[in-house]
Write a protein that holds these residues in place. Structure first.
Motif, short mmCIF file in Angstrom:
data_model
loop_
_atom_site.label_atom_id
_atom_site.label_comp_id
_atom_site.label_asym_id
_atom_site.label_seq_id
_atom_site.Cartn_x
_atom_site.Cartn_y
_atom_site.Cartn_z
N ARG A 156 0.82 -1.21 0.00
CA ARG A 156 0.00 0.00 0.00
C ARG A 156 0.86 1.26 0.00
O ARG A 156 0.49 2.28 -0.57
CB ARG A 156 -0.92 0.00 1.23
N ARG A 157 2.03 1.17 0.62
CA ARG A 157 2.90 2.34 0.75
C ARG A 157 4.00 2.37 -0.31
O ARG A 157 4.86 3.25 -0.28
CB ARG A 157 3.52 2.36 2.15
N THR A 158 3.98 1.41 -1.22
CA THR A 158 5.03 1.35 -2.25
C THR A 158 4.40 1.12 -3.63
O THR A 158 4.69 0.11 -4.29
CB THR A 158 6.03 0.23 -1.92
N GLU B 77 5.91 6.20 8.46
CA GLU B 77 5.23 4.96 8.09
C GLU B 77 6.21 3.79 7.99
O GLU B 77 7.30 3.92 7.42
CB GLU B 77 4.51 5.13 6.75
N VAL C 245 7.53 0.75 6.30
CA VAL C 245 7.49 0.24 4.94
C VAL C 245 7.98 -1.20 4.89
O VAL C 245 7.42 -2.03 4.15
CB VAL C 245 8.35 1.12 4.00
#
Length: 306
Positions: free
Chosen positions: A217-219, A283, A285
């Motif tokens: 979701r973060r990458t 966040e 990761v």
């Protein structure tokens, strides 16, 4: 969920021993005086014994003498193991101390003179010994000591230790976050995450196995293009994500059967486990666990009173 895929990609980045029983102390007046020559012999004997003990307790040295041609085709050679075993002892010997000669040392270690010579050459390149023709080999210290803190990749750490790093991607798979992984990555249970297994080597010798989980979701864009062992580079180039902080927990663990095989360890060997939470901003990761051969990754701390 995608099926697991195994790759063989390899990327290379360029430039518990027993103590002897305590001896009974004699009164100062009754102690014999040792001549300088006798003292030198004693020191050499102690150094020789320390080197032999370190090698016998190394997983490869514990296997005993190699038969003719044994392990000659393996990437992890006896000289690599011998280099690792001797390095730790050399750090405890004052610089400039003369070491035992090649022939008696090879005989005591039960290795060939070629194996010993290769190990000494590696130690010389790293700066742990100085070989002086006609004057023997003496202990030394690397000219530059790596910093003891700072966020670095495995490759960057190995280069600071004067070793050549490489990494191979063993497994690459998209999985669903379990309760544990969701908690560690601060995600919802069932979210897709990328799982990677990597084998890290230094000077062509395997030294660490890494299990890594990446929050997809973060990458965004991370899965575009073929899988690669160089995940840090892809996080930057494909996703614009730079890992700038890491929380790490270090402890000793017993190697699993898989880790024993991948790192050429004996049964029941100990590993240095480092569990990491890596951040981009605030966040998480990456959540990972890296399992190191302990002799290949010594930790030096510069501690100061506040």
């Amino acid at each position: 969920m995608k099926n697991p895929s195994v790759t063989t990609e390899s990327t290379h980045d360029n430039p518990a021993t027993q103590e002897p029983p305590p001896t009974q102390e004699l009164p100062a007046s009754s102690k014999p005086l040792a001549t300088p020559t006798e003292q030198a012999v004693t020191n050499t004997d102690l150094i020789l014994q320390a080197l032999v003990d370190a090698w016998k307790h190394h997983p490869m040295g514990a296997q005993g003498p190699a038969s003719r041609g044994q392990r000659s085709r393996e990437s992890y050679k006896r000289s690599d193991g011998l280099t690792e075993a001797l390095r730790g002892v050399l750090l405890q010997i004052p610089p400039g101390t003369r070491l035992p000669g090649e022939r008696p040392l090879a005989e005591a270690l039960e290795v060939s003179r070629t194996t010993l010579r290769n190990a000494v050459e590696s130690l010389a390149r790293e700066g742990y010994v100085r070989v002086q023709p006609g004057r023997g080999t003496r202990s030394a210290r690397p000219t530059s000591t790596p910093p003891t803190y700072g966020l670095r990749t495995f490759a960057e750490e190995m280069r600071l230790r004067h070793r050549t790093p490489s990494v191979r991607l063993i497994r690459h798979e998209v999985v669903k976050a379990t309760n544990l992984l969701a908690r560690e990555l601060r995600l919802e249970r069932g979210e897709e995450i990328l799982y990677l297994q990597r084998l890290h080597s230094a000077d062509s010798a395997p030294v660490a196995v890494e299990e890594m989980y990446v929050a997809l979701r973060r990458t965004p864009g991370l899965l575009e293009g073929p899988p690669s062992a160089r995940i840090e580079k892809h996080l930057d180039e494909r996703c614009g994500v730079s890992l700038n902080r890491s929380l790490e927990q270090i402890e000793a663990v017993t190697a699993t059967l898989m880790q024993e095989r991948m790192l050429n360890l004996s049964s029941g060997a100990a590993l240095l486990q480092i569990v990491r939470h890596q951040f981009a901003g605030d966040e998480v990761v990456v959540f990972s666990g890296t399992f190191y051969r302990p002799e290949a990754f010594p930790i030096r701390l510069d501690l100061r009173r506040q």
